[in-house]
Write a protein that holds these residues in place. Structure first.
Motif, short mmCIF file in Angstrom:
data_model
loop_
_atom_site.label_atom_id
_atom_site.label_comp_id
_atom_site.label_asym_id
_atom_site.label_seq_id
_atom_site.Cartn_x
_atom_site.Cartn_y
_atom_site.Cartn_z
N UNK A 244 20.66 74.69 3.90
CA UNK A 244 20.48 75.91 3.36
C UNK A 244 20.85 75.91 1.77
N UNK A 245 22.01 74.88 1.63
CA UNK A 245 22.30 74.57 0.19
C UNK A 245 21.07 73.87 -0.74
N UNK A 246 20.35 72.97 0.41
CA UNK A 246 19.43 72.32 -0.42
C UNK A 246 18.39 73.06 -0.67
N UNK A 247 17.82 73.93 0.10
CA UNK A 247 16.89 74.96 0.04
C UNK A 247 17.22 75.89 -1.10
N UNK A 248 18.40 76.25 -1.34
CA UNK A 248 18.81 77.04 -2.57
C UNK A 248 18.70 76.40 -3.90
N UNK A 249 19.17 75.16 -3.85
CA UNK A 249 18.67 74.45 -5.04
C UNK A 249 17.13 74.18 -5.34
N UNK A 250 16.44 74.32 -4.34
CA UNK A 250 15.16 73.92 -4.43
C UNK A 250 14.46 75.24 -5.19
N UNK A 251 14.85 76.42 -4.65
CA UNK A 251 14.39 77.67 -5.14
C UNK A 251 14.89 77.97 -6.59
N UNK A 252 15.98 77.41 -6.88
CA UNK A 252 16.62 77.44 -8.27
C UNK A 252 15.97 76.48 -9.18
N UNK A 253 15.09 75.51 -8.73
CA UNK A 253 14.63 74.44 -9.51
C UNK A 253 15.95 73.89 -9.95
N UNK A 254 16.71 73.14 -9.37
CA UNK A 254 17.96 72.59 -9.78
C UNK A 254 17.96 71.31 -8.83
N UNK A 255 17.04 70.32 -9.52
CA UNK A 255 16.97 68.92 -8.96
C UNK A 255 18.17 68.15 -8.95
N UNK A 256 19.07 68.23 -9.99
CA UNK A 256 20.12 67.28 -9.93
C UNK A 256 21.21 67.72 -8.91
N UNK A 257 21.35 69.08 -8.55
CA UNK A 257 21.89 69.18 -7.39
C UNK A 257 21.33 69.00 -6.06
N UNK A 258 20.06 69.19 -6.00
CA UNK A 258 19.37 68.79 -4.80
C UNK A 258 19.45 67.57 -4.39
N UNK A 259 19.24 66.81 -5.28
CA UNK A 259 19.45 65.14 -5.10
C UNK A 259 20.76 64.56 -4.88
N UNK A 260 21.81 65.35 -5.41
CA UNK A 260 23.12 65.06 -4.91
C UNK A 260 23.50 65.45 -3.65
N UNK A 261 23.00 66.77 -3.19
CA UNK A 261 23.21 67.16 -1.78
C UNK A 261 22.61 66.12 -0.86
N UNK A 262 21.33 65.79 -1.42
CA UNK A 262 20.61 64.90 -0.30
C UNK A 262 21.17 63.53 0.05
N UNK A 263 22.00 63.08 -0.75
CA UNK A 263 23.08 62.01 -0.17
C UNK A 263 23.74 62.06 1.06
N UNK A 264 24.05 63.46 1.34
CA UNK A 264 24.66 63.66 2.42
C UNK A 264 23.97 63.80 3.71
N UNK A 265 22.58 63.67 3.64
CA UNK A 265 21.71 63.92 4.78
C UNK A 265 21.55 62.56 5.66
N UNK A 266 21.37 63.05 6.89
CA UNK A 266 21.21 61.78 7.82
C UNK A 266 19.62 61.08 7.66
#
Length: 373
Positions: A244-266
């Motif tokens: 949900x956090x990654x989806x929110x970053x995507x909707x807000x066009x916040x690529x820096x936050x999205x990529x930072x959150x992506x580090x936590x994915x499996x």
């Protein structure tokens, strides 16, 4: 008067008989066939394909591959997907595999074909497994399969298709069509999520697939609405909250936050996210091209590489793909006037693969598809 009454009774009787026959026909259509085939491929299909020289190399009896008409191996042959056609009966019980046989077939396709190091190229492996999984799905639909076996089959299928969408990204269309893979992935995923909501559990892998569904469909209102309507306990689970956090970053066009959150994915979650990463990295370059558009401004390539989760060589290549200049001192010159879009997305999609591949580490494909990652 008596004659008219008799005529009415006769007509009424005829109508009742017609209605009864119609009801029986409808009931016949609603009856669900139960498969009796206990092998991965019905015997009559194996003999027919053998006679017509239509066996896949993965199904041939070892030692006969170079014969004019190779023989089929009953232990390796798997029922093909069959397109519905006029006059073609797909409901013959002897040609349908019951749920337990279907699950064993999927395990064979994954364990002996998809994950086998001796079978290559993987595009050929994918093509074979993809078609045979369609055949499994067809048997499931005809028999209206549900329950634990249905969920287990769909989970394995979705993992395979998610992984394939990452591994084969950028391959020529004659070898891999991402749109066809996406269509079948969405259908299987939708069916799986419906099973979770309508069938009694427990479903120990539900959190994993709810998160994957949203990550694969970032920006989709329907996917987000589905998550919002989940029970609180499931909605607040770590994987779903992260998605949900990654989806929110995507909707807000916040690529820096999205990529930072992506580090936590499996790894598999990153595979699901993978198709959105090129757009995300492109958005980051565009934002920085406007924010740091100054002829006297220099941005460190190493810092940009860290933000994009790429090494410096790939970051420089990615920059040049969009017209962003990088000098010999590893300094980036952002300019909103110089930013350009490449003609084809496939030209730079491969540059984002390392964001996902770094997560695989020592995981085997068997671990990934069986959910042991």
């Amino acid at each position: 008067m008596q004659i008219n009454e008799q005529q009415c009774q006769s007509k009424d009787k005829a109508h009742r008989k017609e209605d009864e026959e119609k009801r029986h026909r409808l009931l016949g259509k609603e009856s669900v066939p139960l498969g009796t085939c206990q092998t991965m491929c019905p015997t009559h299909e194996l003999l027919d394909r053998e006679a017509k020289n239509r066996l896949h190399c993965f199904e041939m009896l070892r030692g006969t591959e170079k014969d004019r008409k190779p023989r089929g191996d009953p232990l390796r042959a798997v029922k093909e997907y069959s397109r519905p056609a006029a006059g073609k009966d797909l409901t013959n019980p002897s040609a349908l595999r019951p749920p337990a046989v279907l699950l064993n077939t999927v395990h064979y396709l994954i364990d002996d074909i998809a994950t086998s190091p001796g079978l290559h190229p993987w595009t050929e492996v994918y093509s074979f497994v993809f078609d045979r999984l369609r055949g499994v799905k067809q048997d499931m639909i005809i028999q209206r399969v549900s329950g634990k076996d249905c969920v287990a089959i769909l989970e394995l299928t979705v993992r395979f298709l998610i992984y394939a969408s990452y591994r084969l990204c950028g391959q020529p269309l004659r070898l891999y069509d991402p749109l066809i893979n996406d269509t079948h992935l969405q259908e299987n995923l939708s069916w799986l999520l419906d099973c979770y909501s309508t069938e009694t559990g427990p479903h120990p892998n539900q959190e994993e697939f709810q998160a994957i569904g949203l990550l694969y469909n970032l920006g989709s209102h329907r996917a987000a609405q589905h998550i919002i309507e989940l029970p609180e306990q499931l909605r607040s689970s770590p994987s779903v909250r992260l998605a949900l956090s990654i989806n929110q970053a995507f909707l807000e066009t916040n690529p820096v936050r999205l990529l930072r959150l992506a580090h936590r994915l499996s790894f598999l979650q990153a595979c699901a996210l993978h198709r959105h990463l090129p757009t995300c990295c492109r958005d980051l370059l565009l934002i920085y091209s406007h924010g740091y558009s100054n002829r006297n401004c220099r941005f460190p390539l190493g810092k940009l590489a860290q933000l994009l989760s790429l090494d410096m060589k790939l970051t420089a290549e990615f920059c040049r793909t969009f017209g962003v200049d990088v000098n010999q001192d590893d300094q980036v010159f952002f300019s909103k006037g110089a930013f350009t879009e490449p003609q084809q997305k496939q030209m730079y999609c491969h540059l984002c693969h390392s964001i996902v591949s770094d997560k695989q580490k020592d995981l085997t494909l068997g671990n990934i598809i069986h959910g042991c990652a």
